[in-house]
Write an enzyme that holds these catalytic residues in place. Structure first.
Site, PDB file in Angstrom:
ATOM      1  CB  CYS A   1      34.309  39.046  40.732  1.00  0.00           C
ATOM      2  SG  CYS A   1      35.247  37.611  41.219  1.00  0.00           S
TER       3      CYS A   1
ATOM      4  CE  LYS B   1      31.501  30.005  43.229  1.00  0.00           C
ATOM      5  NZ  LYS B   1      30.987  30.760  42.078  1.00  0.00           N
TER       6      LYS B   1
ATOM      7  N   GLY C   1      32.103  57.223  36.547  1.00  0.00           N
ATOM      8  CA  GLY C   1      32.932  57.740  35.462  1.00  0.00           C
ATOM      9  C   GLY C   1      32.123  57.944  34.194  1.00  0.00           C
TER      10      GLY C   1
ATOM     11  CB  THR D   1      31.430  49.553  33.154  1.00  0.00           C
ATOM     12  OG1 THR D   1      31.243  49.259  31.762  1.00  0.00           O
ATOM     13  CG2 THR D   1      32.140  50.885  33.285  1.00  0.00           C
TER      14      THR D   1
ATOM     15  CG  LEU E   1      33.680  32.654  32.717  1.00  0.00           C
ATOM     16  CD1 LEU E   1      34.408  31.542  31.976  1.00  0.00           C
ATOM     17  CD2 LEU E   1      32.959  32.095  33.951  1.00  0.00           C
TER      18      LEU E   1
ATOM     19  CG  HIS F   1      48.510   5.807  43.425  1.00  0.00           C
ATOM     20  ND1 HIS F   1      47.273   5.610  42.847  1.00  0.00           N
ATOM     21  CD2 HIS F   1      48.607   4.909  44.442  1.00  0.00           C
ATOM     22  CE1 HIS F   1      46.655   4.627  43.480  1.00  0.00           C
ATOM     23  NE2 HIS F   1      47.439   4.179  44.463  1.00  0.00           N
TER      24      HIS F   1
END
Ligand SMILES: Cc1cc2nc3c(=O)[nH]c(=O)nc-3n(C[C@H](O)[C@H](O)[C@H](O)COP(=O)(O)OP(=O)(O)OC[C@H]3O[C@@H](n4cnc5c(N)ncnc54)[C@H](O)[C@@H]3O)c2cc1C
Length: 467
Positions: free
Chosen positions: A42, A51, A115, A144, A321, A446
């Site tokens: 990520c 992004k 690991g 992982t 995700l 609004h």
């Protein structure tokens, strides 16, 4: 030998969040990370760098195409790709340092190396140089993550035939990019390069883009992307890429069979999905069972079949995700502390960070139809939303699916600017089992784009005001 209450293998959003929550709950915690930096896919090669490039390329496009109509006159923008990549890297570094800080703040030991689970309560950590250390722990959490799914017979060199990782670091703007796979990653990265001047063609095996998302939303999204210059070849598969000439030549066949065609490209991006990553973890020797898709098999408490060994994130079933991994990290830490950690898999939002954005939470219309559920639909277009009109950003609509009998909201789907931020009021409502009526009677400021959600909720009861 060092001993811990919990050793987490992997420091992606699942692993590092799990470690922090466990430390908050009083456990002595270590994380193991084989990469030079913390943060996993990520932070290093996934959500965050993509992004950064999406934002920077969007600004480039806005400056070139939208400023003038708002009366902001600027010379045609020039692309400085190395600086844009530097902007991306600064973002990565900042976030990675943030995780390092959080590890220190929460007194979590960081063990650098790969690991390997040697059975209940034992983890071997082998550093880059080959030296290894053994740690003892009451519990182990496998976090992982995942790796790029490969396409048979096509070798990824990360220069011309790239995965998402290579596509985030191209050294020059390709004239032609062929994206294999019309999922979130392919469309986001395709958008980045299209905005910077690339001609983008997307090949998808299925007859639609964004598999798994609401079909009506996906159809409109495809039309918008085509208007932006994307070309789609749906119901088609890439069967080979010839790399021998200066231009790549990709062979494409209809998915249903038929004669192949060749498409030339400077870069081919393989974006057909991701696979769980368990290499070198010692799962077979430790006796940890995997499912038929290579994911670590867990029960409702994230426990594997081996006592004291748990797993979360991309390496287990469910949407791949970051926020799903994070929530599982928190839940498993709380379970280990004797609390009632829990993840509601019915309310996990999904976002495509293109322009416009696409966001979704809960059931799609196709899923409700398949389940034979009785439902009502309320829709509201951004063309009828005042704020969108004044900003001249009217692409898209909000769609709300509610139970026909109880009015409980079952799914919300949005295509439009800022859809990724807007989806969360729907997620909160759904967590509380709220109805379309609840949403419709909640006062919305609004002028905001979120008023389109209120109007779509009103439309469920056939009483939208501005339509
Ligand atoms: C281009 C791209 C864009 C994305 N954009 C988004 C987005 O916008 N939003 C979103 O929610 N998701 C996005 N994702 C998906 C997201 O990155 C993953 O769902 C998320 O990173 C999964 O977290 P994780 O903790 O399970 O694993 P990972 O983030 O994959 O981390 C796993 C970590 O474990 C380490 N590791 C593996 N094996 C070992 C071992 N044996 N010993 C020590 N360390 C080990 C790895 O080095 C890695 O650091 C994107 C992915 C990609 C590729």
């Amino acid at each position: 030998m060092a001993t811990y209450d919990l050793v987490v293998i992997g420091t992606g959003p699942g692993g590092y969040v799990c470690a922090i929550r466990a430390a908050q709950l009083g456990m002595k915690v270590a994380v193991v990370e084989k990469n030079a930096t913390l943060g996993g896919t990520c932070l290093n090669v996934g959500c965050m760098p993509s992004k950064a490039l999406l934002h920077a390329s969007e600004m480039f496009e806005e400056a070139g195409h939208s400023f003038a109509k708002m009366g902001v006159s600027v010379p045609a923008p020039k692309l400085d790709l190395p600086s844009m990549m530097n902007f991306k890297q600064q973002g990565i570094d900042g976030n990675v340092k943030g995780v390092e800080f959080l590890m220190k703040k929460n007194k979590i030991d960081v063990l650098n190396g790969k690991g390997k689970i040697l059975g209940t309560g034992k983890v071997q950590v082998t550093g880059q140089g080959g030296a290894s250390q053994m740690v003892e722990t009451k519990n182990i959490v496998i976090a992982t993550g995942s790796d790029v799914a490969q396409l048979k017979g096509i070798e990824i060199d990360e220069k011309r035939v790239v995965s998402s990782t290579g596509a985030l670091s191209l050294e020059k703007v390709p004239s032609k990019l062929l994206v294999v796979g019309a999922g979130v990653i392919g469309l986001e990265l395709g958008s980045v390069w299209r905005r910077l001047g690339t001609q983008v063609t997307v090949v998808e095996f299925l007859d639609r883009i964004l598999p798994g998302m609401d079909g009506e939303i996906a159809k409109q999204f495809q039309r918008i992307l085509e208007k932006q210059g994307f070309a789609f070849k749906l119901g088609a598969k890439v069967t080979g890429v010839n790399t021998s000439a200066a231009k790549l030549a990709a062979t494409i066949e209809p998915a249903a069979g038929g004669s192949p065609e060749t498409i030339e490209a400077d870069v081919v991006l393989i974006a057909i999905g991701r696979v769980p990553y368990t290499e070198g973890l010692g799962l077979q020797e430790a006796g940890v069972i995997l499912d038929n898709r290579g994911r670590v098999q867990i029960d409702h408490h994230f426990a594997t079949n081996v006592p004291g060994v748990y797993a979360i994130g991309d390496v287990v079933a469910g949407p791949m995700l970051a926020h799903k991994a994070e929530d599982e990290g928190v839940a498993v830490a709380e379970i280990l502390a004797g609390q009632a950690g829990h993840v509601n898999y019915d309310v996990i939002p999904g976002v495509v960070y293109t322009t416009p954005e696409v966001s979704s939470v809960g059931k799609t219309e196709e899923e409700l139809k398949q389940a034979g559920a009785a439902y009502t639909v309320g829709k509201f277009p951004f063309t009828a939303n005042g704020r969108s009109k004044v900003n001249q950003t009217t692409d898209g609509f909000v769609k709300i699916l509610a139970d026909a009998k109880t009015d409980r909201v079952l799914g919300v789907h949005i295509i439009g600017r800022e859809a990724g931020e807007m989806i969360h009021e729907a997620a909160v409502l759904m967590e509380f089992g709220g109805s379309a009526e609840d949403l419709a009677r909640t006062c919305h400021a609004h002028p905001t784009r979120s008023e389109a959600i209120k109007e779509a909720a009103l439309a469920v009861g056939k009483r939208a005001i501005h339509m």
